[in-house]
Design a protein around this motif. Structure first.
Motif, mmCIF file in Angstrom:
data_model
loop_
_atom_site.group_PDB
_atom_site.id
_atom_site.type_symbol
_atom_site.label_atom_id
_atom_site.label_comp_id
_atom_site.label_asym_id
_atom_site.label_seq_id
_atom_site.Cartn_x
_atom_site.Cartn_y
_atom_site.Cartn_z
ATOM 1 N N LEU A 178 0.833 -1.213 0.000
ATOM 2 C CA LEU A 178 0.000 0.000 0.000
ATOM 3 C C LEU A 178 0.859 1.252 0.000
ATOM 4 O O LEU A 178 0.526 2.251 -0.649
ATOM 5 C CB LEU A 178 -0.941 -0.003 1.207
ATOM 6 C CG LEU A 178 -2.095 -0.997 1.165
ATOM 7 C CD1 LEU A 178 -2.800 -1.048 2.518
ATOM 8 C CD2 LEU A 178 -3.094 -0.643 0.055
ATOM 9 N N LYS A 179 1.982 1.192 0.717
ATOM 10 C CA LYS A 179 2.902 2.345 0.691
ATOM 11 C C LYS A 179 3.455 2.545 -0.714
ATOM 12 O O LYS A 179 3.559 3.680 -1.187
ATOM 13 C CB LYS A 179 4.033 2.130 1.694
ATOM 14 C CG LYS A 179 3.598 2.171 3.154
ATOM 15 C CD LYS A 179 4.792 2.195 4.092
ATOM 16 C CE LYS A 179 5.662 0.975 3.951
ATOM 17 N NZ LYS A 179 6.822 0.972 4.854
ATOM 18 N N VAL A 180 3.794 1.451 -1.379
ATOM 19 C CA VAL A 180 4.280 1.537 -2.756
ATOM 20 C C VAL A 180 3.204 2.129 -3.663
ATOM 21 O O VAL A 180 3.491 2.922 -4.565
ATOM 22 C CB VAL A 180 4.705 0.138 -3.265
ATOM 23 C CG1 VAL A 180 5.016 0.172 -4.748
ATOM 24 C CG2 VAL A 180 5.912 -0.370 -2.484
ATOM 25 N N ALA A 181 1.942 1.762 -3.406
ATOM 26 C CA ALA A 181 0.832 2.217 -4.246
ATOM 27 C C ALA A 181 0.524 3.700 -4.060
ATOM 28 O O ALA A 181 -0.177 4.291 -4.887
ATOM 29 C CB ALA A 181 -0.410 1.385 -3.958
ATOM 30 N N GLY A 182 1.013 4.310 -2.971
ATOM 31 C CA GLY A 182 0.846 5.746 -2.794
ATOM 32 C C GLY A 182 -0.456 6.170 -2.154
ATOM 33 O O GLY A 182 -0.934 7.294 -2.388
ATOM 34 N N VAL A 183 -1.055 5.298 -1.326
ATOM 35 C CA VAL A 183 -2.295 5.702 -0.662
ATOM 36 C C VAL A 183 -2.006 6.821 0.338
ATOM 37 O O VAL A 183 -0.874 6.997 0.806
ATOM 38 C CB VAL A 183 -2.985 4.513 0.038
ATOM 39 C CG1 VAL A 183 -3.302 3.420 -0.966
ATOM 40 C CG2 VAL A 183 -2.146 3.962 1.180
#
Length: 349
Positions: A178-183
């Motif tokens: 989720l951190k990689v996805a930029g939430v």
């Protein structure tokens, strides 16, 4: 070879067994690290559905020590991971590239001998190279791919607020993706203060101990009464499986990664939220896509190799192969706090 052989529920014997003959399309892997999956322990305390005796272990890495005559992609000495799922490649779903839905699949560690042994035979198409990646980290690729399968499938957007229910190994790995996805914001929900502290250190923005705090009050406080954009259930609890439906905003999304081992009974409000809020509810099974095994696996190896995701700190315990039963006692009896538990079949005392 030596192996930790399951003879009945929670009855594992460390013993000598005959290695299976190596088929032409297989490699023999010397197992260097193998993780215990949550599904392994659930099978141990409920009902083992497969043939006995059995050898579990489906999260593993090691070294190629022998190859069949039809194997061309790997050489003796290659460092690799094994992919446990063996799709038939012939059913309707395999033809569509939806391998996780295969109707006639094999599975290393249940339907065939797994990696809680000195060696395991694996089809060439079920092997991926890991280069110089640490063996213990490589053994985490399978759960990391499971987490990525769910995150990719729920399609988070930049700016989303996401609640992660259950911050065990899969929950922690979901947080990483989720951190990689930029939430915008990640809210960790669990009943363990220690796990929640780990989640905060891993990059969560907020945490809720739903045993000590009012979950719904805190979600309303954190989201100004709107609810979260996405709820991801990683605990496999019939309680949190309902709660996801109660904290998600209108037009929000709910993703289920945790396996339900009990009946789930929904309150009227939880069920009505599905249609009154027009929720999208999705389930995620395994970790595969086309081309097999999918971007979930290759991306996981790539991010680990480049140090973009950290998993080593999730490993809390390491056991020799002869102590596999002790490892399962630790988990099943909750003898002490634990994270990912590793079996090291070829490590000397």
């Amino acid at each position: 070879m030596k192996a930790a052989v399951l003879h009945s529920i929670n009855n594992i014997v460390y013993e000598d067994i005959e290695m299976k003959p190596l088929k032409a399309d297989e490699v023999r892997i010397k197992v260097m690290a193998a993780g215990i999956c949550g599904s392994d322990t659930h099978k141990m305390v409920s009902k083992w559905k497969y043939e006995l005796p059995a050898i579990m272990g489906h999260e593993f890495s090691g070294i190629v020590v022998e190859k069949g005559k039809d194997v061309h992609k790997f050489e003796i000495g290659d460092r690799v991971i094994g992919i446990p799922f063996e799709p038939c490649f012939d059913c309707e779903y395999c033809h569509k590239g939806e391998f996780s839905l295969c109707e006639d699949y094999g599975m290393i560690g249940t339907k065939s001998y797994g990696a809680f042994a000195e060696f395991v035979n694996v089809k060439e198409r079920n092997v991926l190279p890991i280069g110089d990646l640490d063996f213990e980290e490589a053994a985490m690729v399978e759960p990391l791919a499971v987490a990525l399968h769910g995150v990719m499938g729920i399609e988070p957007q930049m700016g989303d607020v996401v609640a992660v229910f259950g911050v065990g190994t899969i929950g922690m790995l979901v947080i990483e993706w989720l951190k990689v996805a930029g939430v915008k914001e990640i809210i960790a929900i669990d009943i363990s203060d220690e796990k929640l502290q780990e989640a905060m250190e891993r990059g969560c923005d907020r945490s809720i101990n739903s045993l000590k705090e009012d979950l719904f009050e805190k979600i309303n406080e954190y989201t100004n009464g709107r609810g979260v954009d996405i709820a991801l259930e990683c605990a496999g609890s019939n309680i949190t499986q309902e709660q996801c439906l109660l904290v998600t905003s209108k037009k929000g999304k709910v993703g289920y990664l945790g396996i339900a081992y009990k009946d789930v009974h929904l309150s009227e409000q939880a069920f009505e939220n599905i249609f009154r809020r027009e929720l999208t509810v999705k389930g995620f099974w395994n970790s595969y896509s086309a081309p097999f095994p999918g971007k979930e696996w290759t991306t996981s190896i790539d991010f680990l190799s480049k140090g973009k995701i950290k998993v080593k700190d999730l490993i809390s315990h390491r056991f020799l192969l002869k102590d596999t039963q002790k490892a399962f006692h630790l988990i099943i009896n909750r003898e002490e706090p634990y994270g990912k538990v590793m079996i090291l079949p070829n490590q000397e005392e």
